[in-house]
Design an enzyme around this catalytic site. Sequence first.
Site, mmCIF file in Angstrom:
data_model
loop_
_atom_site.group_PDB
_atom_site.id
_atom_site.type_symbol
_atom_site.label_atom_id
_atom_site.label_comp_id
_atom_site.label_asym_id
_atom_site.label_seq_id
_atom_site.Cartn_x
_atom_site.Cartn_y
_atom_site.Cartn_z
ATOM 1 C CG LEU A 224 24.947 5.176 -12.952
ATOM 2 C CD1 LEU A 224 26.191 5.701 -13.653
ATOM 3 C CD2 LEU A 224 24.967 3.654 -12.931
ATOM 4 C CG ASP A 225 24.287 2.397 -6.648
ATOM 5 O OD1 ASP A 225 23.083 2.699 -6.782
ATOM 6 O OD2 ASP A 225 24.716 1.225 -6.639
ATOM 7 C CB THR A 226 26.734 8.223 -4.298
ATOM 8 O OG1 THR A 226 25.386 8.657 -4.080
ATOM 9 C CG2 THR A 226 27.683 9.404 -4.111
ATOM 10 C CG HIS A 309 22.366 0.143 -3.817
ATOM 11 N ND1 HIS A 309 23.289 1.085 -4.185
ATOM 12 C CD2 HIS A 309 21.574 0.713 -2.870
ATOM 13 C CE1 HIS A 309 23.079 2.192 -3.476
ATOM 14 N NE2 HIS A 309 22.044 1.994 -2.679
#
Length: 360
Positions: A224-226, A309
């Site tokens: 998962l993106d930060t 993303h």
Amino acid sequence: MRSSGRNSSGRGNYRGSGGGTPRTGSGGKRDDKQKRAGRPRPEERRYDVGGAGSSGSSDGPRKGRGATARGGAKGGPKKPQQPQRGRDRTAPARPREYDARVEERNRERYANRPQKQQEQQDGERLQKVLARAGYGSRRACEELIEDARVEVNGSIVVEQGLRVDPEKDEIKVDGLTVATQSYQFFALNKPAGVVSTMEDPDGRQCLGDYVTNRETRLFHVGRLDTETEGIILLTNHGELAHRLTHPRYGVRKTYVAAIQGPIPRDLGKRLKDGIRLEDGYARADHFRVVEQTGKNYLVEVSLHEGRKHIVRRMLAEAGFPVDKLVRTAFGPIPLGDQKSGWLRRLTNTEVGMLMKDVDL
């Protein structure tokens, strides 16, 4: 002064010239008194707190209940102790030859029993394997077998006591595969700002900070993106993790994004038809508006791709940059009301559903 021949208590206490045994006025009365000496009268049976029995004397330290009250609730004398059961301690010891014969007999009796290694080769009882996998007590697992809900290697089990090899045999309950080995499966609600790695050389907060003190080393399923929040799976089952992230199996991930409107009616159609990105087209499997407050929209997007993303890029390319993004489901596992930063163990049913989705 003339002696009255009686003591201060009014009882006769005469002594002969030789100073012998005291006599009483009647031999019968003396015998009765001696018989009553060890048994107090009913009116004298009371709980004394002094150390002198029921005499009421205050001499000596107080030790709780009186001696006459220790025998029972009514203050009677102690009951005689029962003789000790079992071997008589005063009996002579058994000869060594007898013990040697007993030991030799026991050795011969158990010599023909199968070894533990042979039992392991034959496998374990099915209900024991199911109980260890978390399906309840052995009796509850036997009821699963009786209800024809368990199958081994594609065949429904119809009798109790079947032995299986958890390392080789495929066991299913209600069509879902049972994780019989020491695998672990967790779901974490990742907060924003946490890096999707188990360790971070830069010292940033990562997934490994939430799974310390575990029995085995875990690794994450996908990323998962930060700044993206939501559910991420952690396990030590390598094959399952590989299939869950492989495009061939098409495991769906669901996200909720906060964007600014107004949005056109054909936005969902555009996303499903495909948005052209730098690395090729990206298509959504599902789109709907969850909530609208003025120009603020919450939209739900589901897709089976896992490119970096990808949801943010698709919505931004369509003209709607994402303010906040949360992954609310990974395959059949929903985030639900799990709090941010909380880690929970997946149930056997959830693990079975994951394996079913990837043909395990």
